[in-house]
Motif scaffolding. Structure first.
Motif, PDB file in Angstrom:
ATOM      1  N   ILE A  64      49.831  22.191  16.007  1.00 37.70           N
ATOM      2  CA  ILE A  64      48.546  22.696  15.516  1.00 37.70           C
ATOM      3  C   ILE A  64      48.746  24.039  14.818  1.00 37.70           C
ATOM      4  O   ILE A  64      48.196  24.276  13.735  1.00 37.70           O
ATOM      5  CB  ILE A  64      47.533  22.805  16.676  1.00 37.70           C
ATOM      6  CG1 ILE A  64      47.141  21.406  17.147  1.00 37.70           C
ATOM      7  CG2 ILE A  64      46.302  23.601  16.256  1.00 37.70           C
ATOM      8  CD1 ILE A  64      46.325  21.375  18.420  1.00 37.70           C
ATOM      9  N   ARG A  65      49.562  24.912  15.409  1.00 32.34           N
ATOM     10  CA  ARG A  65      49.835  26.212  14.779  1.00 32.34           C
ATOM     11  C   ARG A  65      50.520  26.039  13.428  1.00 32.34           C
ATOM     12  O   ARG A  65      50.241  26.766  12.482  1.00 32.34           O
ATOM     13  CB  ARG A  65      50.699  27.068  15.697  1.00 32.34           C
ATOM     14  CG  ARG A  65      49.937  27.699  16.823  1.00 32.34           C
ATOM     15  CD  ARG A  65      50.779  28.735  17.571  1.00 32.34           C
ATOM     16  NE  ARG A  65      50.099  29.118  18.784  1.00 32.34           N
ATOM     17  CZ  ARG A  65      50.318  28.577  19.972  1.00 32.34           C
ATOM     18  NH1 ARG A  65      51.219  27.629  20.120  1.00 32.34           N
ATOM     19  NH2 ARG A  65      49.648  28.982  21.031  1.00 32.34           N
ATOM     20  N   GLU A  66      51.433  25.079  13.329  1.00 27.25           N
ATOM     21  CA  GLU A  66      52.124  24.817  12.058  1.00 27.25           C
ATOM     22  C   GLU A  66      51.125  24.409  10.975  1.00 27.25           C
ATOM     23  O   GLU A  66      51.231  24.858   9.825  1.00 27.25           O
ATOM     24  CB  GLU A  66      53.160  23.707  12.232  1.00 27.25           C
ATOM     25  CG  GLU A  66      54.395  24.116  12.989  1.00 27.25           C
ATOM     26  CD  GLU A  66      55.334  22.934  13.221  1.00 27.25           C
ATOM     27  OE1 GLU A  66      55.161  21.880  12.552  1.00 27.25           O
ATOM     28  OE2 GLU A  66      56.225  23.066  14.064  1.00 27.25           O
ATOM     29  N   VAL A  67      50.164  23.559  11.320  1.00 22.09           N
ATOM     30  CA  VAL A  67      49.175  23.117  10.340  1.00 22.09           C
ATOM     31  C   VAL A  67      48.321  24.294   9.884  1.00 22.09           C
ATOM     32  O   VAL A  67      48.066  24.465   8.687  1.00 22.09           O
ATOM     33  CB  VAL A  67      48.289  21.993  10.929  1.00 22.09           C
ATOM     34  CG1 VAL A  67      47.127  21.670  10.012  1.00 22.09           C
ATOM     35  CG2 VAL A  67      49.113  20.752  11.200  1.00 22.09           C
ATOM     36  N   VAL A  68      47.906  25.139  10.825  1.00 32.39           N
ATOM     37  CA  VAL A  68      47.073  26.297  10.475  1.00 32.39           C
ATOM     38  C   VAL A  68      47.856  27.256   9.575  1.00 32.39           C
ATOM     39  O   VAL A  68      47.339  27.734   8.565  1.00 32.39           O
ATOM     40  CB  VAL A  68      46.580  27.013  11.754  1.00 32.39           C
ATOM     41  CG1 VAL A  68      45.889  28.323  11.413  1.00 32.39           C
ATOM     42  CG2 VAL A  68      45.646  26.107  12.537  1.00 32.39           C
ATOM     43  N   GLU A  69      49.114  27.520   9.917  1.00 34.08           N
ATOM     44  CA  GLU A  69      49.944  28.414   9.106  1.00 34.08           C
ATOM     45  C   GLU A  69      50.212  27.811   7.721  1.00 34.08           C
ATOM     46  O   GLU A  69      50.285  28.526   6.731  1.00 34.08           O
ATOM     47  CB  GLU A  69      51.268  28.713   9.820  1.00 34.08           C
ATOM     48  CG  GLU A  69      51.120  29.428  11.149  1.00 34.08           C
ATOM     49  CD  GLU A  69      50.665  30.866  11.013  1.00 34.08           C
ATOM     50  OE1 GLU A  69      50.927  31.485   9.968  1.00 34.08           O
ATOM     51  OE2 GLU A  69      50.041  31.367  11.965  1.00 34.08           O
ATOM     52  N   GLU A  71      48.238  26.040   6.016  1.00 34.71           N
ATOM     53  CA  GLU A  71      47.032  26.190   5.210  1.00 34.71           C
ATOM     54  C   GLU A  71      46.793  27.634   4.781  1.00 34.71           C
ATOM     55  O   GLU A  71      45.846  27.919   4.064  1.00 34.71           O
ATOM     56  CB  GLU A  71      45.810  25.667   5.974  1.00 34.71           C
ATOM     57  CG  GLU A  71      45.827  24.173   6.181  1.00 34.71           C
ATOM     58  CD  GLU A  71      45.845  23.419   4.875  1.00 34.71           C
ATOM     59  OE1 GLU A  71      45.047  23.738   3.974  1.00 34.71           O
ATOM     60  OE2 GLU A  71      46.675  22.500   4.749  1.00 34.71           O
ATOM     61  N   GLY A  72      47.629  28.553   5.256  1.00 38.92           N
ATOM     62  CA  GLY A  72      47.529  29.943   4.834  1.00 38.92           C
ATOM     63  C   GLY A  72      46.655  30.817   5.716  1.00 38.92           C
ATOM     64  O   GLY A  72      46.272  31.910   5.315  1.00 38.92           O
ATOM     65  N   PHE A  73      46.347  30.352   6.921  1.00 40.00           N
ATOM     66  CA  PHE A  73      45.526  31.130   7.839  1.00 40.00           C
ATOM     67  C   PHE A  73      46.393  31.649   8.984  1.00 40.00           C
ATOM     68  O   PHE A  73      47.489  31.149   9.223  1.00 40.00           O
ATOM     69  CB  PHE A  73      44.383  30.279   8.402  1.00 40.00           C
ATOM     70  CG  PHE A  73      43.482  29.718   7.344  1.00 40.00           C
ATOM     71  CD1 PHE A  73      42.688  30.549   6.568  1.00 40.00           C
ATOM     72  CD2 PHE A  73      43.422  28.359   7.112  1.00 40.00           C
ATOM     73  CE1 PHE A  73      41.852  30.034   5.592  1.00 40.00           C
ATOM     74  CE2 PHE A  73      42.591  27.827   6.144  1.00 40.00           C
ATOM     75  CZ  PHE A  73      41.807  28.673   5.375  1.00 40.00           C
ATOM     76  N   ASN A  74      45.870  32.628   9.699  1.00 40.13           N
ATOM     77  CA  ASN A  74      46.570  33.153  10.875  1.00 40.13           C
ATOM     78  C   ASN A  74      46.071  32.433  12.116  1.00 40.13           C
ATOM     79  O   ASN A  74      44.879  32.474  12.425  1.00 40.13           O
ATOM     80  CB  ASN A  74      46.326  34.656  11.016  1.00 40.13           C
ATOM     81  CG  ASN A  74      46.928  35.443   9.872  1.00 40.13           C
ATOM     82  OD1 ASN A  74      47.943  35.044   9.318  1.00 40.13           O
ATOM     83  ND2 ASN A  74      46.294  36.534   9.507  1.00 40.13           N
ATOM     84  N   ALA A  75      46.981  31.790  12.815  1.00 41.10           N
ATOM     85  CA  ALA A  75      46.613  31.044  14.018  1.00 41.10           C
ATOM     86  C   ALA A  75      46.587  31.983  15.209  1.00 41.10           C
ATOM     87  O   ALA A  75      47.477  32.799  15.398  1.00 41.10           O
ATOM     88  CB  ALA A  75      47.606  29.914  14.264  1.00 41.10           C
ATOM     89  N   GLY A  76      45.555  31.854  16.009  1.00 35.73           N
ATOM     90  CA  GLY A  76      45.461  32.610  17.249  1.00 35.73           C
ATOM     91  C   GLY A  76      45.836  31.713  18.410  1.00 35.73           C
ATOM     92  O   GLY A  76      46.734  30.876  18.316  1.00 35.73           O
ATOM     93  N   ALA A  77      45.116  31.854  19.495  1.00 34.92           N
ATOM     94  CA  ALA A  77      45.384  31.049  20.688  1.00 34.92           C
ATOM     95  C   ALA A  77      44.943  29.605  20.458  1.00 34.92           C
ATOM     96  O   ALA A  77      43.915  29.341  19.848  1.00 34.92           O
ATOM     97  CB  ALA A  77      44.644  31.632  21.880  1.00 34.92           C
ATOM     98  N   VAL A  78      45.764  28.695  20.954  1.00 34.77           N
ATOM     99  CA  VAL A  78      45.438  27.272  20.916  1.00 34.77           C
ATOM    100  C   VAL A  78      45.357  26.804  22.357  1.00 34.77           C
ATOM    101  O   VAL A  78      46.329  26.897  23.106  1.00 34.77           O
ATOM    102  CB  VAL A  78      46.506  26.464  20.147  1.00 34.77           C
ATOM    103  CG1 VAL A  78      46.190  24.980  20.203  1.00 34.77           C
ATOM    104  CG2 VAL A  78      46.603  26.933  18.714  1.00 34.77           C
ATOM    105  N   SER A  79      44.190  26.325  22.746  1.00 32.43           N
ATOM    106  CA  SER A  79      43.972  25.887  24.120  1.00 32.43           C
ATOM    107  C   SER A  79      43.669  24.394  24.126  1.00 32.43           C
ATOM    108  O   SER A  79      42.779  23.939  23.404  1.00 32.43           O
ATOM    109  CB  SER A  79      42.811  26.670  24.727  1.00 32.43           C
ATOM    110  OG  SER A  79      42.499  26.164  25.995  1.00 32.43           O
ATOM    111  N   ILE A  80      44.404  23.655  24.942  1.00 31.80           N
ATOM    112  CA  ILE A  80      44.184  22.213  25.052  1.00 31.80           C
ATOM    113  C   ILE A  80      43.723  21.915  26.471  1.00 31.80           C
ATOM    114  O   ILE A  80      44.418  22.229  27.435  1.00 31.80           O
ATOM    115  CB  ILE A  80      45.457  21.423  24.713  1.00 31.80           C
ATOM    116  CG1 ILE A  80      45.820  21.648  23.247  1.00 31.80           C
ATOM    117  CG2 ILE A  80      45.263  19.947  25.007  1.00 31.80           C
ATOM    118  CD1 ILE A  80      47.091  20.981  22.806  1.00 31.80           C
ATOM    119  N   THR A  81      42.542  21.327  26.572  1.00 31.39           N
ATOM    120  CA  THR A  81      41.983  20.949  27.860  1.00 31.39           C
ATOM    121  C   THR A  81      41.520  19.515  27.763  1.00 31.39           C
ATOM    122  O   THR A  81      40.574  19.207  27.037  1.00 31.39           O
ATOM    123  CB  THR A  81      40.795  21.855  28.231  1.00 31.39           C
ATOM    124  OG1 THR A  81      41.207  23.209  28.162  1.00 31.39           O
ATOM    125  CG2 THR A  81      40.283  21.540  29.614  1.00 31.39           C
TER     126      THR A  81
END
Length: 122
Positions: A64-69, A71-81
């Motif tokens: 998920i972080r790779e996809v966000v990066e 696209e040119g955005f800064n990825a923060g916390a990714v929480s999976i529940t």
């Protein structure tokens, strides 16, 4: 007489409960000649598959972080529940944030379709 009949009833119940159970018998019916394919792994977190590498939740978070990066955005916390993924993203401009969130959520879903994606702006 009541005591004797009660004692006999208890004895019959105890004796019948202690009898050994017979395992079910197929007698050549159903399942004969069928081969079940157990190497199909529909859930990547399943440990039925004996492959060496097993994907984990942190692998999904990295994806998920790779996809966000990408696209040119800064990825923060990714929480999976459960089946929900909450993604914090720092957008560069504040206009059209809702549209950017929808597009980014769609791209993340295409990369990791197991989760319902929730994109939050930081």
């Amino acid at each position: 007489m009541k005591v004797f009949s009660c004692m006999m009833m208890v004895f019959v119940l105890v004796a019948s409960a202690c009898s050994p159970l017979k395992p079910p018998e197929a007698n050549g019916q159903g399942g004969e000649g069928q081969e079940l394919n157990s190497d199909i792994n529909l859930n990547p977190q399943s440990y039925r598959n004996m492959a060496v590498e097993k994907p984990t939740i942190s692998d999904d978070q990295d994806k998920i972080r790779e996809v966000v990066e990408a696209e040119g955005f800064n990825a923060g916390a990714v929480s999976i529940t459960g089946n929900h993924a909450w993604v914090n993203v720092k957008f560069k401009n504040d206009k059209n944030v809702s549209e950017q969130k929808k597009i980014l959520a769609t791209k993340i879903y295409n990369a990791v379709p197991r989760y319902k994606i929730h994109v939050r702006a930081r």
